[in-house]
Write an enzyme that holds these catalytic residues in place. Structure first.
Site, PDB file in Angstrom:
ATOM      1  N   HIS A  22      33.940  51.793  49.998  1.00 16.77           N
ATOM      2  CA  HIS A  22      35.192  51.252  50.526  1.00 16.77           C
ATOM      3  C   HIS A  22      34.943  50.512  51.839  1.00 16.77           C
ATOM      4  O   HIS A  22      35.461  49.424  52.068  1.00 16.77           O
ATOM      5  CB  HIS A  22      36.205  52.384  50.786  1.00 16.77           C
ATOM      6  CG  HIS A  22      36.693  53.093  49.556  1.00 16.77           C
ATOM      7  ND1 HIS A  22      36.751  54.474  49.470  1.00 16.77           N
ATOM      8  CD2 HIS A  22      37.153  52.637  48.377  1.00 16.77           C
ATOM      9  CE1 HIS A  22      37.244  54.821  48.287  1.00 16.77           C
ATOM     10  NE2 HIS A  22      37.484  53.720  47.596  1.00 16.77           N
ATOM     11  N   LYS A  46      46.569  59.722  40.284  1.00 23.45           N
ATOM     12  CA  LYS A  46      45.591  60.378  39.409  1.00 23.45           C
ATOM     13  C   LYS A  46      45.573  61.907  39.550  1.00 23.45           C
ATOM     14  O   LYS A  46      45.313  62.617  38.631  1.00 23.45           O
ATOM     15  CB  LYS A  46      44.190  59.865  39.726  1.00 23.45           C
ATOM     16  CG  LYS A  46      43.986  58.406  39.342  1.00 23.45           C
ATOM     17  CD  LYS A  46      42.607  57.937  39.774  1.00 23.45           C
ATOM     18  CE  LYS A  46      42.580  56.415  39.885  1.00 23.45           C
ATOM     19  NZ  LYS A  46      41.503  55.932  40.735  1.00 23.45           N
ATOM     20  N   ARG A  96      33.529  48.207  41.059  1.00 20.30           N
ATOM     21  CA  ARG A  96      32.230  48.888  41.088  1.00 20.30           C
ATOM     22  C   ARG A  96      31.431  48.629  39.823  1.00 20.30           C
ATOM     23  O   ARG A  96      30.243  48.393  39.869  1.00 20.30           O
ATOM     24  CB  ARG A  96      32.420  50.399  41.275  1.00 20.30           C
ATOM     25  CG  ARG A  96      32.925  50.772  42.667  1.00 20.30           C
ATOM     26  CD  ARG A  96      33.016  52.271  42.849  1.00 20.30           C
ATOM     27  NE  ARG A  96      33.843  52.872  41.828  1.00 20.30           N
ATOM     28  CZ  ARG A  96      33.400  53.679  40.882  1.00 20.30           C
ATOM     29  NH1 ARG A  96      32.134  54.034  40.859  1.00 20.30           N
ATOM     30  NH2 ARG A  96      34.217  54.165  39.969  1.00 20.30           N
ATOM     31  N   SER A 133      35.151  58.093  44.902  1.00 21.96           N
ATOM     32  CA  SER A 133      35.731  59.235  45.624  1.00 21.96           C
ATOM     33  C   SER A 133      35.667  60.486  44.758  1.00 21.96           C
ATOM     34  O   SER A 133      35.401  61.593  45.257  1.00 21.96           O
ATOM     35  CB  SER A 133      37.191  58.948  45.985  1.00 21.96           C
ATOM     36  OG  SER A 133      37.280  57.846  46.844  1.00 21.96           O
TER      37      SER A 133
HETATM   38  O1  PNS Z   1      42.056  54.027  44.880  1.00 20.06           O
HETATM   39  P1  PNS Z   1      42.897  53.895  43.642  1.00 20.06           P
HETATM   40  O2  PNS Z   1      43.372  55.252  43.169  1.00 20.06           O
HETATM   41  O3  PNS Z   1      42.232  53.095  42.569  1.00 20.06           O
HETATM   42  O4  PNS Z   1      44.203  53.073  44.087  1.00 20.06           O
HETATM   43  C1  PNS Z   1      45.218  52.788  43.169  1.00 20.06           C
HETATM   44  C2  PNS Z   1      46.392  52.076  43.853  1.00 20.06           C
HETATM   45  C3  PNS Z   1      46.930  52.900  44.982  1.00 20.06           C
HETATM   46  C4  PNS Z   1      45.925  50.725  44.375  1.00 20.06           C
HETATM   47  C5  PNS Z   1      47.469  51.858  42.747  1.00 20.06           C
HETATM   48  O5  PNS Z   1      47.727  53.071  42.116  1.00 20.06           O
HETATM   49  C6  PNS Z   1      48.776  51.309  43.304  1.00 20.06           C
HETATM   50  O6  PNS Z   1      48.861  50.156  43.659  1.00 20.06           O
HETATM   51  N1  PNS Z   1      49.799  52.173  43.371  1.00 20.06           N
HETATM   52  C7  PNS Z   1      51.112  51.791  43.843  1.00 20.06           C
HETATM   53  C8  PNS Z   1      52.144  51.829  42.726  1.00 20.06           C
HETATM   54  C9  PNS Z   1      52.240  50.488  42.038  1.00 20.06           C
HETATM   55  O7  PNS Z   1      52.466  49.459  42.644  1.00 20.06           O
HETATM   56  N2  PNS Z   1      52.074  50.512  40.716  1.00 20.06           N
HETATM   57  C10 PNS Z   1      52.107  49.336  39.890  1.00 20.06           C
HETATM   58  C11 PNS Z   1      50.774  48.648  39.884  1.00 20.06           C
HETATM   59  S1  PNS Z   1      50.815  47.342  38.713  1.00 20.06           S
END
Ligand code: PNS
Length: 170
Positions: A22, A46, A96, A133
């Site tokens: 990150h 998740k 990644r 992570s």
């Molecule tokens: O580190 P991660 O878990 O891959 O991050 C995922 C994240 C936080 C970027 C994604 O879950 C997110 O944008 N969540 C906010 C909710 C949202 O906007 N959902 C619609 C996405 S199309």
């Protein structure tokens, strides 16, 4: 455009915890864009986070303290709403492995549809392409050494949190 000239990028994630992968993405984004906001999602979808929102934000602040054009913030709800709120011009995501691309592609298209803001993908540095992570937490919970995979500020907090591994089920 955030009231200023130039590009404001949002780098969203769960960051549970923030890894050296990150950090590498943030450092590279900070060279490309005028401003980078690391946006910590309040409730990762998740799983239950190992670290509280405050812990995740503080660890990232410490890890990016050397980058003057990077700030750390958090958001709940839709990323597209946060992007609009902050008048950001681009979303940054790290990739990644090739399999990351499939879900990231549809997410990027949905976010563009909702916010009119595009997503720029930065390929992970090969040094960190295996570092997630989830794996860092697994190694850590089983007593392994994670010093190579997380910034020192994160390592300090994790070491303080170290818990004993649960006995394996038979
Ligand atoms: O580190 P991660 O878990 O891959 O991050 C995922 C994240 C936080 C970027 C994604 O879950 C997110 O944008 N969540 C906010 C909710 C949202 O906007 N959902 C619609 C996405 S199309």
């Amino acid at each position: 455009m955030n009231g200023q000239a130039g590009h404001c990028a949002i780098y969203p994630g769960s960051f549970d915890p923030f890894t050296k992968g990150h950090l590498d993405v943030v450092e590279r984004a900070a060279q490309i864009f005028d401003q980078v906001i690391v946006a910590v999602v309040v409730n990762p979808q998740k799983r239950d986070p190992l670290f509280s929102l405050d812990e995740r934000e503080q660890m990232i602040r410490d890890a990016v303290a050397h980058l003057p054009n990077v700030t750390v913030d958090h958001f709940g709800g839709l990323l597209a709403d946060f992007v609009r709120e902050r008048d950001a011009t681009v979303i940054v995501k790290g990739l990644r492995v090739v399999s990351d691309f499939e879900s990231e592609m549809s997410t990027a298209l949905m976010n563009r549809s909702l916010s009119k803001v595009d997503t720029v993908f930065l390929p992970s540095d090969p040094r960190w392409s295996f570092v997630s992570s989830t794996l860092v937490k697994e190694v850590f919970n089983l007593g392994g050494d994670i010093a190579d995979f997380v910034p020192p500020a994160v390592l300090r907090v994790m070491s303080a949190k170290r818990s004993t591994p649960r006995p394996a089920k038979r």
